[in-house]
Design an enzyme around this catalytic site. Structure first.
Site, PDB file in Angstrom:
ATOM      1  N   ALA A  29       0.846  -1.192   0.000  1.00  0.00           N
ATOM      2  CA  ALA A  29       0.000   0.000   0.000  1.00  0.00           C
ATOM      3  C   ALA A  29       0.880   1.240   0.000  1.00  0.00           C
ATOM      4  CB  ALA A  29      -0.917  -0.009   1.221  1.00  0.00           C
ATOM      5  N   ASN A  30       0.269   2.406   0.003  1.00  0.00           N
ATOM      6  CA  ASN A  30       1.019   3.651   0.189  1.00  0.00           C
ATOM      7  C   ASN A  30       0.199   4.587   1.067  1.00  0.00           C
ATOM      8  OD1 ASN A  30      -0.575   5.564  -1.555  1.00  0.00           O
ATOM      9  ND2 ASN A  30      -0.033   4.026  -3.099  1.00  0.00           N
ATOM     10  N   LYS A  31       0.752   5.763   1.356  1.00  0.00           N
ATOM     11  CA  LYS A  31       0.163   6.629   2.380  1.00  0.00           C
ATOM     12  C   LYS A  31      -0.874   7.619   1.861  1.00  0.00           C
ATOM     13  CE  LYS A  31       3.967   8.172   4.478  1.00  0.00           C
ATOM     14  NZ  LYS A  31       4.864   8.631   5.566  1.00  0.00           N
ATOM     15  N   SER A  32      -1.310   7.465   0.608  1.00  0.00           N
ATOM     16  CA  SER A  32      -2.337   8.375   0.088  1.00  0.00           C
ATOM     17  C   SER A  32      -3.620   8.257   0.905  1.00  0.00           C
ATOM     18  CB  SER A  32      -2.627   8.032  -1.375  1.00  0.00           C
ATOM     19  OG  SER A  32      -3.770   8.731  -1.820  1.00  0.00           O
ATOM     20  N   ALA A  95      -2.820   7.612  -6.107  1.00  0.00           N
ATOM     21  CA  ALA A  95      -1.435   7.148  -5.987  1.00  0.00           C
ATOM     22  C   ALA A  95      -1.446   5.650  -6.276  1.00  0.00           C
ATOM     23  CB  ALA A  95      -0.900   7.437  -4.592  1.00  0.00           C
TER      24      ALA A  95
END
Ligand code: C5P
Length: 214
Positions: A29-32, A95
């Site tokens: 995952a990412n922090k968006s 993102a």
């Protein structure tokens, strides 16, 4: 509302991260947070547009009047975007994970040692739209950068055949935060916007869009 600037226009927005599964319980995952994309979807509705919002996994309420499609992975997001065409204006704020792995059907066990993840490229949704037979008339991307912000955004504009790139420096706490500072990169050059709330960035972008299509 008396704001009719985008009446009759279909605006397609992506927002949030994507989740690429590793096994039934783990993801890449990412922090968006999705906040900027959701704010843009809300601002487009306010201006009278019909809005489709393709959202990755986020914990945000659906803005009133927005048609929301929830997805998890980049592939699902790409399919949902293609399925939502035609659109007059597409704003790709998500993102999207650049890579996915073939997920294990069963939970990986730590006793088996470090997993040997084989990464495969995900589709680039913005670049796909740039070359699509139903390419939206106005195609807008975002570029989250930590360095060489404008140079990287300019090369994305060309590579992905977008009309505008909104570049922002995410070396601070932009991801998940409530404020943003944008450099609008177009074929005509660069416009530096003052730091503002994500809601104000959204309404400023909608102003620019309304001007450019009128
Ligand atoms: O990840 P990158 O910096 O290349 O993203 C720039 C733009 O491309 C963003 O608008 C993003 O939403 C879009 N993008 C996409 N699909 C990807 C990667 C990025 O639509 N797989």
């Amino acid at each position: 509302s008396n704001d009719q600037r985008l009446v009759g226009k279909h605006v397609l927005v992506t927002a949030g991260p994507t989740h690429e599964p590793i096994d039934p319980v783990r993801v890449i995952a990412n922090k968006s947070s999705g906040k900027q994309g959701f704010a843009i979807a809300a601002a487009a509705v306010k201006a009278g547009a019909r809005v489709t919002l393709v959202a990755g996994p986020v914990s945000l309420a659906t803005p009133a009047g927005v048609n929301r499609i929830d997805v998890q992975t980049a592939n699902e997001m790409a399919d949902a975007v293609a399925g939502a065409l035609p659109a007059d204006i597409a704003i790709m704020v998500a993102a999207v994970a650049d890579w996915r792995v073939a997920p294990s059907d069963v939970k990986l066990k730590k006793d088996a040692g470090a997993p040997d993840l084989q990464f495969e490229r995900n589709p680039d949704i913005l670049a796909t739209l740039g070359e699509h037979p139903e390419r939206p008339g106005l195609l807008i991307g975002f570029a989250a950068e930590t360095n060489d912000v404008v140079a990287n955004a300019t090369s994305k504009l060309e590579r992905k055949k977008a009309d505008w790139i909104l570049a922002n420096d995410v070396s601070g706490d932009v991801m998940g935060g409530d404020r943003n500072r944008i450099h609008l990169v177009t074929a005509d050059g660069v416009e530096d916007w003052d730091e503002a709330s994500k809601a104000d960035v959204a309404s400023h972008l909608i102003d620019k869009i309304a001007e450019s299509i009128s």
